[in-house]
Motif scaffolding. Structure first.
Motif, PDB file in Angstrom:
ATOM      1  N   GLY A 126      71.019 -19.350   6.476  1.00 55.66           N
ATOM      2  CA  GLY A 126      71.926 -18.327   6.969  1.00 55.66           C
ATOM      3  C   GLY A 126      73.187 -18.231   6.144  1.00 55.66           C
ATOM      4  O   GLY A 126      73.392 -17.294   5.370  1.00 55.66           O
ATOM      5  N   THR A 127      74.061 -19.228   6.266  1.00 52.57           N
ATOM      6  CA  THR A 127      75.379 -19.212   5.639  1.00 52.57           C
ATOM      7  C   THR A 127      75.324 -18.979   4.135  1.00 52.57           C
ATOM      8  O   THR A 127      76.120 -18.209   3.584  1.00 52.57           O
ATOM      9  N   ALA A 128      74.401 -19.617   3.441  1.00 50.68           N
ATOM     10  CA  ALA A 128      74.342 -19.504   1.978  1.00 50.68           C
ATOM     11  C   ALA A 128      73.993 -18.093   1.522  1.00 50.68           C
ATOM     12  O   ALA A 128      74.308 -17.709   0.391  1.00 50.68           O
ATOM     13  N   VAL A 129      73.390 -17.297   2.397  1.00 51.99           N
ATOM     14  CA  VAL A 129      73.073 -15.914   2.056  1.00 51.99           C
ATOM     15  C   VAL A 129      74.125 -14.959   2.598  1.00 51.99           C
ATOM     16  O   VAL A 129      74.641 -14.087   1.880  1.00 51.99           O
ATOM     17  N   ILE A 188      70.182  -4.121   4.492  1.00 56.33           N
ATOM     18  CA  ILE A 188      70.454  -4.420   3.080  1.00 56.33           C
ATOM     19  C   ILE A 188      69.523  -5.522   2.578  1.00 56.33           C
ATOM     20  O   ILE A 188      68.959  -5.426   1.475  1.00 56.33           O
ATOM     21  N   LEU A 189      69.351  -6.566   3.376  1.00 55.62           N
ATOM     22  CA  LEU A 189      68.458  -7.668   2.986  1.00 55.62           C
ATOM     23  C   LEU A 189      67.041  -7.156   2.740  1.00 55.62           C
ATOM     24  O   LEU A 189      66.372  -7.568   1.790  1.00 55.62           O
ATOM     25  N   SER A 190      66.591  -6.252   3.599  1.00 54.14           N
ATOM     26  CA  SER A 190      65.268  -5.675   3.417  1.00 54.14           C
ATOM     27  C   SER A 190      65.183  -4.909   2.097  1.00 54.14           C
ATOM     28  O   SER A 190      64.199  -5.022   1.350  1.00 54.14           O
ATOM     29  N   GLU A 191      66.231  -4.155   1.778  1.00 54.86           N
ATOM     30  CA  GLU A 191      66.278  -3.426   0.504  1.00 54.86           C
ATOM     31  C   GLU A 191      66.232  -4.392  -0.681  1.00 54.86           C
ATOM     32  O   GLU A 191      65.717  -4.057  -1.750  1.00 54.86           O
ATOM     33  N   LEU A 192      66.756  -5.600  -0.482  1.00 55.34           N
ATOM     34  CA  LEU A 192      66.802  -6.607  -1.547  1.00 55.34           C
ATOM     35  C   LEU A 192      65.523  -7.447  -1.616  1.00 55.34           C
ATOM     36  O   LEU A 192      65.439  -8.377  -2.407  1.00 55.34           O
ATOM     37  N   GLY A 193      64.566  -7.114  -0.755  1.00 60.41           N
ATOM     38  CA  GLY A 193      63.271  -7.781  -0.844  1.00 60.41           C
ATOM     39  C   GLY A 193      63.007  -8.861   0.173  1.00 60.41           C
ATOM     40  O   GLY A 193      61.934  -9.470   0.169  1.00 60.41           O
ATOM     41  N   VAL A 194      63.968  -9.125   1.062  1.00 61.25           N
ATOM     42  CA  VAL A 194      63.745 -10.135   2.114  1.00 61.25           C
ATOM     43  C   VAL A 194      62.707  -9.599   3.103  1.00 61.25           C
ATOM     44  O   VAL A 194      62.776  -8.433   3.507  1.00 61.25           O
ATOM     45  N   ARG A 195      61.775 -10.443   3.481  1.00 59.79           N
ATOM     46  CA  ARG A 195      60.723 -10.018   4.415  1.00 59.79           C
ATOM     47  C   ARG A 195      60.705 -10.843   5.701  1.00 59.79           C
ATOM     48  O   ARG A 195      60.025 -10.474   6.662  1.00 59.79           O
ATOM     49  N   ASP A 196      61.429 -11.963   5.723  1.00 59.57           N
ATOM     50  CA  ASP A 196      61.457 -12.830   6.903  1.00 59.57           C
ATOM     51  C   ASP A 196      62.890 -13.035   7.337  1.00 59.57           C
ATOM     52  O   ASP A 196      63.733 -13.512   6.559  1.00 59.57           O
ATOM     53  N   VAL A 197      63.187 -12.672   8.600  1.00 55.09           N
ATOM     54  CA  VAL A 197      64.531 -12.857   9.145  1.00 55.09           C
ATOM     55  C   VAL A 197      64.432 -13.600  10.476  1.00 55.09           C
ATOM     56  O   VAL A 197      63.413 -13.542  11.162  1.00 55.09           O
ATOM     57  N   ALA A 198      65.504 -14.303  10.822  1.00 53.81           N
ATOM     58  CA  ALA A 198      65.489 -15.121  12.038  1.00 53.81           C
ATOM     59  C   ALA A 198      66.743 -14.891  12.862  1.00 53.81           C
ATOM     60  O   ALA A 198      67.815 -14.590  12.338  1.00 53.81           O
ATOM     61  N   GLU A 199      66.564 -15.071  14.169  1.00 52.64           N
ATOM     62  CA  GLU A 199      67.661 -14.990  15.127  1.00 52.64           C
ATOM     63  C   GLU A 199      67.533 -16.159  16.103  1.00 52.64           C
ATOM     64  O   GLU A 199      66.431 -16.687  16.298  1.00 52.64           O
ATOM     65  N   GLY A 207      57.553 -30.685  -8.055  1.00 58.52           N
ATOM     66  CA  GLY A 207      56.226 -30.410  -8.590  1.00 58.52           C
ATOM     67  C   GLY A 207      55.433 -29.434  -7.738  1.00 58.52           C
ATOM     68  O   GLY A 207      54.199 -29.488  -7.676  1.00 58.52           O
ATOM     69  N   ARG A 208      56.143 -28.503  -7.122  1.00 56.67           N
ATOM     70  CA  ARG A 208      55.507 -27.522  -6.260  1.00 56.67           C
ATOM     71  C   ARG A 208      55.620 -26.127  -6.874  1.00 56.67           C
ATOM     72  O   ARG A 208      56.514 -25.864  -7.683  1.00 56.67           O
ATOM     73  N   LYS A 209      54.738 -25.230  -6.462  1.00 57.64           N
ATOM     74  CA  LYS A 209      54.822 -23.841  -6.891  1.00 57.64           C
ATOM     75  C   LYS A 209      55.840 -23.114  -6.017  1.00 57.64           C
ATOM     76  O   LYS A 209      55.917 -23.356  -4.809  1.00 57.64           O
ATOM     77  N   ARG A 210      56.585 -22.194  -6.623  1.00 57.05           N
ATOM     78  CA  ARG A 210      57.614 -21.460  -5.870  1.00 57.05           C
ATOM     79  C   ARG A 210      57.012 -20.722  -4.680  1.00 57.05           C
ATOM     80  O   ARG A 210      57.632 -20.640  -3.612  1.00 57.05           O
ATOM     81  N   GLU A 211      55.808 -20.194  -4.838  1.00 58.14           N
ATOM     82  CA  GLU A 211      55.213 -19.404  -3.756  1.00 58.14           C
ATOM     83  C   GLU A 211      54.805 -20.249  -2.557  1.00 58.14           C
ATOM     84  O   GLU A 211      54.412 -19.712  -1.516  1.00 58.14           O
ATOM     85  N   GLU A 212      54.915 -21.561  -2.661  1.00 55.83           N
ATOM     86  CA  GLU A 212      54.593 -22.427  -1.529  1.00 55.83           C
ATOM     87  C   GLU A 212      55.702 -22.454  -0.478  1.00 55.83           C
ATOM     88  O   GLU A 212      55.503 -22.960   0.622  1.00 55.83           O
ATOM     89  N   VAL A 213      56.875 -21.910  -0.827  1.00 49.78           N
ATOM     90  CA  VAL A 213      58.031 -21.978   0.074  1.00 49.78           C
ATOM     91  C   VAL A 213      58.504 -20.563   0.416  1.00 49.78           C
ATOM     92  O   VAL A 213      58.798 -19.764  -0.477  1.00 49.78           O
ATOM     93  N   THR A 214      58.576 -20.274   1.703  1.00 49.26           N
ATOM     94  CA  THR A 214      59.046 -18.967   2.180  1.00 49.26           C
ATOM     95  C   THR A 214      60.489 -19.080   2.652  1.00 49.26           C
ATOM     96  O   THR A 214      60.827 -19.981   3.435  1.00 49.26           O
ATOM     97  N   LEU A 215      61.335 -18.192   2.180  1.00 47.43           N
ATOM     98  CA  LEU A 215      62.730 -18.126   2.630  1.00 47.43           C
ATOM     99  C   LEU A 215      62.818 -17.252   3.871  1.00 47.43           C
ATOM    100  O   LEU A 215      62.416 -16.092   3.849  1.00 47.43           O
ATOM    101  N   ILE A 216      63.345 -17.834   4.946  1.00 48.59           N
ATOM    102  CA  ILE A 216      63.675 -17.075   6.154  1.00 48.59           C
ATOM    103  C   ILE A 216      65.197 -16.956   6.200  1.00 48.59           C
ATOM    104  O   ILE A 216      65.896 -17.976   6.190  1.00 48.59           O
ATOM    105  N   VAL A 217      65.712 -15.735   6.213  1.00 46.40           N
ATOM    106  CA  VAL A 217      67.161 -15.546   6.273  1.00 46.40           C
ATOM    107  C   VAL A 217      67.589 -15.437   7.731  1.00 46.40           C
ATOM    108  O   VAL A 217      67.128 -14.562   8.465  1.00 46.40           O
ATOM    109  N   VAL A 218      68.465 -16.340   8.136  1.00 49.81           N
ATOM    110  CA  VAL A 218      68.944 -16.381   9.525  1.00 49.81           C
ATOM    111  C   VAL A 218      70.131 -15.434   9.645  1.00 49.81           C
ATOM    112  O   VAL A 218      71.204 -15.689   9.107  1.00 49.81           O
ATOM    113  N   THR A 219      69.924 -14.339  10.356  1.00 47.65           N
ATOM    114  CA  THR A 219      70.918 -13.260  10.405  1.00 47.65           C
ATOM    115  C   THR A 219      71.779 -13.289  11.667  1.00 47.65           C
ATOM    116  O   THR A 219      72.456 -12.312  11.968  1.00 47.65           O
ATOM    117  N   LYS A 220      71.776 -14.397  12.389  1.00 46.29           N
ATOM    118  CA  LYS A 220      72.544 -14.477  13.635  1.00 46.29           C
ATOM    119  C   LYS A 220      74.018 -14.161  13.379  1.00 46.29           C
ATOM    120  O   LYS A 220      74.579 -14.568  12.362  1.00 46.29           O
TER     121      LYS A 220
END
Length: 239
Positions: free
Chosen positions: A228-231, A49-60, A27-40
């Motif tokens: 990380g892995t799922a992306v 490439i992730l940036s080109e695909l619209g990712v704005r948050d990355v983690a190491e 029962g939450r809005k999608r915009e309430e959750v931010t995806l951080i892609v872990v690129t380690k």
């Protein structure tokens, strides 16, 4: 579209579907959750490439990998999150590129981060890493402060020049009362977040959930999931 770009786009779409479905179920809005892609362990070319695909948050999680990668991608509109255990001798480097540090778990680290942020003229968002497998006054197996240490550490961060208390982070514990009980662990983190926000209303980030358990984190109320892995795929074994 290159093979790798197509692969990452497909994986991102699947993760997006999972997050969206979890938000509907909670029962939450999608915009309430931010995806951080872990690129380690993955190259700067993947980050691009992730940036080109619209990712704005990355983690190491390791500075020796993150620092050159962040430098190579400094032209991209990214927010860099440092999510690994942080040694004080790496603080100078990490402060140079990280916008958020998710693993603040001791007073000495707060002092060092503050001094370096001031020196570099930066503001660092800091999340207190909570160890739900730690005994009172102790630290967790994978870093983090016990729940009873959050208040004191939060006050230190909030008062430290150059730092901003952003919220809490946890990793689902492998041992202790929450082992194998990810939803319960994340719900406990949300309760601790509620307590923290009574004194620090702006500290509203809750970083929890990874590839295997992001749905449980969304169900509990997490604002950020670290995937990380799922992306990016399962990392090939070395050797």
């Amino acid at each position: 579209m290159t093979d790798r770009k197509g692969e990452l786009a497909a994986n991102l779409a699947k993760v997006e579907e999972r997050i969206a479905a979890a938000c509907v179920a909670a029962g939450r809005k999608r915009e309430e959750v931010t995806l951080i892609v872990v690129t380690k362990t993955y190259p700067a070319s993947d980050v691009r490439i992730l940036s080109e695909l619209g990712v704005r948050d990355v983690a190491e999680n390791k500075d020796q990998d993150a620092a050159p990668k962040a430098a190579e991608c400094s032209d991209l509109p990214l927010t860099w999150h440092f999510v690994g255990q942080l040694q004080t001798n790496k603080v100078r480097s990490v402060t140079g590129y990280a916008d958020m540090v998710h693993s603040v778990d001791r007073a000495r680290l707060v002092t060092t981060l503050s001094r370096e942020a001031e020196r570099q003229g930066r503001e660092l968002g800091c999340l207190i890493q909570v160890a739900l497998d730690a005994n009172e006054g102790g630290r967790g197996e994978r870093g983090g402060v016990a729940p009873d240490g959050i208040e004191e550490l939060g006050e230190l961060v909030a008062a430290a020049p150059g730092l901003r208390l952003a919220g809490l982070m946890t990793v689902a514990p492998l041992t202790g009362p929450y082992a194998g009980r990810e939803l319960a662990a994340f719900e406990r983190l949300m309760d601790l977040s509620t307590d923290l926000r009574r004194a620090h209303p702006a500290a509203n980030m809750v970083s929890a959930g990874m590839s295997a358990d992001l749905e449980k984190a969304v169900a509990a109320g997490a604002t950020h999931v670290r995937v990380g892995t799922a992306v990016l795929g399962v990392r090939a074994r070395l050797g």
